[in-house]
Write an enzyme that holds these catalytic residues in place. Structure first.
Site, PDB file in Angstrom:
ATOM      1  NE  ARG A 130      24.238  32.282  53.483  1.00 47.76           N
ATOM      2  CZ  ARG A 130      23.624  32.402  52.319  1.00 47.76           C
ATOM      3  NH1 ARG A 130      23.635  33.548  51.668  1.00 47.76           N
ATOM      4  NH2 ARG A 130      22.948  31.396  51.810  1.00 47.76           N
ATOM      5  CB  CYS A 176      20.854  37.394  47.395  1.00 50.35           C
ATOM      6  SG  CYS A 176      22.509  37.620  46.748  1.00 50.35           S
ATOM      7  CG  ASN A 210      16.300  32.164  52.500  1.00 50.15           C
ATOM      8  OD1 ASN A 210      16.859  33.153  52.926  1.00 50.15           O
ATOM      9  ND2 ASN A 210      16.850  31.349  51.642  1.00 50.15           N
TER      10      ASN A 210
HETATM   11  P1  HMG Z   1      36.824  41.236  44.704  1.00 50.26           P
HETATM   12  O1  HMG Z   1      36.694  42.681  45.048  1.00 50.26           O
HETATM   13  O2  HMG Z   1      36.824  40.839  43.271  1.00 50.26           O
HETATM   14  O3  HMG Z   1      38.068  40.559  45.466  1.00 50.26           O
HETATM   15  O4  HMG Z   1      35.625  40.486  45.446  1.00 50.26           O
HETATM   16  P2  HMG Z   1      39.614  40.738  45.312  1.00 50.26           P
HETATM   17  O5  HMG Z   1      40.222  39.363  45.368  1.00 50.26           O
HETATM   18  O6  HMG Z   1      39.950  41.645  44.151  1.00 50.26           O
HETATM   19  O7  HMG Z   1      39.987  41.508  46.688  1.00 50.26           O
HETATM   20  C1  HMG Z   1      39.571  42.830  46.959  1.00 50.26           C
HETATM   21  C2  HMG Z   1      39.654  43.105  48.451  1.00 50.26           C
HETATM   22  O8  HMG Z   1      38.756  42.232  49.162  1.00 50.26           O
HETATM   23  C3  HMG Z   1      41.024  42.832  49.023  1.00 50.26           C
HETATM   24  O9  HMG Z   1      41.185  43.733  50.132  1.00 50.26           O
HETATM   25  C4  HMG Z   1      40.925  41.449  49.577  1.00 50.26           C
HETATM   26  O10 HMG Z   1      41.805  41.177  50.613  1.00 50.26           O
HETATM   27  C5  HMG Z   1      39.507  41.431  50.095  1.00 50.26           C
HETATM   28  P3  HMG Z   1      41.930  45.156  49.980  1.00 50.26           P
HETATM   29  O11 HMG Z   1      43.311  44.790  49.465  1.00 50.26           O
HETATM   30  O12 HMG Z   1      41.136  45.956  48.982  1.00 50.26           O
HETATM   31  O13 HMG Z   1      41.882  45.717  51.380  1.00 50.26           O
HETATM   32  N1  HMG Z   1      38.932  40.083  50.113  1.00 50.26           N
HETATM   33  C6  HMG Z   1      38.345  39.540  51.197  1.00 50.26           C
HETATM   34  N2  HMG Z   1      38.116  40.022  52.436  1.00 50.26           N
HETATM   35  C7  HMG Z   1      37.500  39.195  53.307  1.00 50.26           C
HETATM   36  N3  HMG Z   1      37.084  37.960  52.971  1.00 50.26           N
HETATM   37  C8  HMG Z   1      37.286  37.441  51.747  1.00 50.26           C
HETATM   38  C9  HMG Z   1      37.950  38.265  50.804  1.00 50.26           C
HETATM   39  N4  HMG Z   1      38.282  38.081  49.512  1.00 50.26           N
HETATM   40  C10 HMG Z   1      38.888  39.202  49.117  1.00 50.26           C
HETATM   41  N5  HMG Z   1      36.863  36.224  51.446  1.00 50.26           N
HETATM   42  C11 HMG Z   1      34.656  38.560  46.479  1.00 50.26           C
HETATM   43  C12 HMG Z   1      35.431  39.087  45.294  1.00 50.26           C
HETATM   44  C13 HMG Z   1      34.239  37.124  46.146  1.00 50.26           C
HETATM   45  C14 HMG Z   1      35.536  38.546  47.719  1.00 50.26           C
HETATM   46  C15 HMG Z   1      33.428  39.466  46.712  1.00 50.26           C
HETATM   47  O14 HMG Z   1      32.728  39.587  45.503  1.00 50.26           O
HETATM   48  C16 HMG Z   1      32.509  38.938  47.770  1.00 50.26           C
HETATM   49  O15 HMG Z   1      32.856  38.909  48.949  1.00 50.26           O
HETATM   50  N6  HMG Z   1      31.292  38.524  47.394  1.00 50.26           N
HETATM   51  C17 HMG Z   1      30.367  37.912  48.320  1.00 50.26           C
HETATM   52  C18 HMG Z   1      28.979  38.179  47.894  1.00 50.26           C
HETATM   53  C19 HMG Z   1      28.020  37.500  48.833  1.00 50.26           C
HETATM   54  O16 HMG Z   1      28.361  37.134  49.947  1.00 50.26           O
HETATM   55  N7  HMG Z   1      26.770  37.358  48.390  1.00 50.26           N
HETATM   56  C20 HMG Z   1      25.723  36.761  49.177  1.00 50.26           C
HETATM   57  C21 HMG Z   1      25.892  35.300  49.369  1.00 50.26           C
HETATM   58  S1  HMG Z   1      25.372  34.332  47.968  1.00 50.26           S
HETATM   59  C22 HMG Z   1      23.658  34.175  48.168  1.00 50.26           C
HETATM   60  O17 HMG Z   1      23.074  34.810  48.999  1.00 50.26           O
HETATM   61  C23 HMG Z   1      22.929  33.172  47.316  1.00 50.26           C
HETATM   62  C24 HMG Z   1      22.552  31.906  48.055  1.00 50.26           C
HETATM   63  O18 HMG Z   1      21.763  32.201  49.197  1.00 50.26           O
HETATM   64  C25 HMG Z   1      21.772  30.963  47.138  1.00 50.26           C
HETATM   65  C26 HMG Z   1      20.615  31.660  46.410  1.00 50.26           C
HETATM   66  O19 HMG Z   1      19.747  32.223  47.073  1.00 50.26           O
HETATM   67  O20 HMG Z   1      20.630  31.597  45.205  1.00 50.26           O
HETATM   68  C27 HMG Z   1      23.816  31.155  48.538  1.00 50.26           C
HETATM   69 MG    MG Z   2      19.640  32.524  49.178  1.00 46.07          MG
END
Ligand code: HMG
Ligand code: MG
Length: 298
Positions: free
Chosen positions: A15, A240, A249
């Site tokens: 992931r 990220c 990582n």
């Molecule tokens: P948004 O654009 O604000 O969402 O994104 P929305 O609710 O306004 O929806 C917009 C569109 O996205 C819609 O589709 C929804 O259906 C779709 P449309 O009508 O335009 O066709 N949608 C989705 N589709 C699939 N799966 C979903 C989903 N939700 C909405 N779950 C959202 C908000 C949270 C979805 C977006 O910002 C997002 O997906 N962000 C993820 C970012 C991410 O994955 N970052 C990396 C992971 S975190 C990390 O790496 C840190 C960590 O490792 C710890 C560290 O290192 O600190 C964990």
């Molecule tokens: Mg991370």
């Protein structure tokens, strides 16, 4: 200070390791990686994310990956879910454990999940409720615990406030992420001391990116603070997409080498882990980020 006899390693390579990769990686290659990590003895593998494919295209095939991996009894195969939509997709894919992810910095929260910290916590509440009904365990993440790419310094009190909320809403463990790898050992210890006053230390984990070469020493510092769970990524893959410059990582092989040397058990087989890392590096056409893997190749 006595060190633990056992440390739990959370393998986030499939992931956190792959989410930032620009080149397409097939479902078959992801499945092969997860199966190889299972074979190496990892007890928890973060397989993918149910996030918007517009935000993180590489995680789009997570449901297929879950459908095709070998599920070894006793091994947890987890997934990130940022909202109810993601949670429902994860449940439909048969996922038995999910993780919600918040940040200690407002700017990072906006960039990463397009909402404020308090909005993110509100979004997680129905996930927690539904997870309870489905018998699904939820892990929590807090990003930017030792620095933010947009805001710079982040206070340990702010980290503690978010971690405390996640724990109170039912996350069985909260992983504290040094997303951009700027933390140093004394800051790490101070941060765990502050957070540990609000969340039991045996419910906390460390998640260190190695951008500044501090991850291993920060893990050692965390062990001194009584932290016994660490996230790591095979071959040091990762970063990220919403934290510019966040390199991989800490490499699982390197953490394992240190823990083996300290006589701390993990249940992970070094040779099989090295093979898993070598294989995914071949697939990606890239040199491993693990120092141990490099040393063993010589
Ligand atoms: P948004 O654009 O604000 O969402 O994104 P929305 O609710 O306004 O929806 C917009 C569109 O996205 C819609 O589709 C929804 O259906 C779709 P449309 O009508 O335009 O066709 N949608 C989705 N589709 C699939 N799966 C979903 C989903 N939700 C909405 N779950 C959202 C908000 C949270 C979805 C977006 O910002 C997002 O997906 N962000 C993820 C970012 C991410 O994955 N970052 C990396 C992971 S975190 C990390 O790496 C840190 C960590 O490792 C710890 C560290 O290192 O600190 C964990
Ligand atoms: Mg991370």
């Amino acid at each position: 200070m006595t060190f633990p006899t056992h440390v739990r390693l959370i393998e986030v390579g499939p992931r956190d390791g792959l989410q930032n990769e620009a080149q397409p990686i097939s479902v078959a290659d992801k499945v092969q990686l997860v199966n190889a990590l299972t074979d190496a003895g990892l007890g928890y593998i973060e397989v993918g994310s149910f996030v918007s494919p517009k935000w993180v295209p590489q995680m789009a095939g997570s449901a297929e990956v879950f459908a095709q991996i070998q599920h070894k009894p006793g091994v947890v195969y987890g997934a990130l879910t940022p909202n109810m939509r993601g949670f429902e997709d994860a449940v439909a894919a048969g996922v038995k454990e999910v993780a919600v992810f918040a940040a200690a910095s407002e700017a990072f929260s906006q960039r990463n999940i397009n909402c404020s910290i308090s909005e993110s916590l509100e979004r997680f509440a129905p996930i927690m409720e539904s997870a309870r009904q489905h018998g699904i365990s939820v892990r929590g993440y807090v990003s930017c615990v030792l620095g933010c790419p947009y805001e710079g310094q982040v206070s340990a009190q702010q980290v503690a406030a978010v971690a405390k909320e996640l724990y109170a809403m039912g996350c069985y463990e909260v992983s504290l992420g040094d997303t951009i790898g700027t933390g140093t050992p004394s800051a790490t210890r101070a941060m765990f001391e502050t957070v540990g006053a609000h969340v039991p230390r045996d419910k906390l984990a460390g998640h260190f990116h190695d951008t500044y070469g501090q991850a291993m020493v920060n893990i050692y510092a965390s062990l001194l603070e009584g932290i016994n769970v660490f996230d790591s990524s095979v071959a040091g893959l990762g970063g990220c997409p919403y934290a510019k410059g966040a390199s991989g990582n800490v490499a699982t092989e390197d953490v394992l080498y240190m823990l083996n040397g300290m006589g701390i058990e993990t249940g992970v087989d070094m040779d099989k882990l090295l093979l898993a890392g070598q294989h995914i590096c071949n697939v990606l056409g890239r040199v491993t980020g693990s120092r141990v893997a490099k040393a063993r190749q010589c």
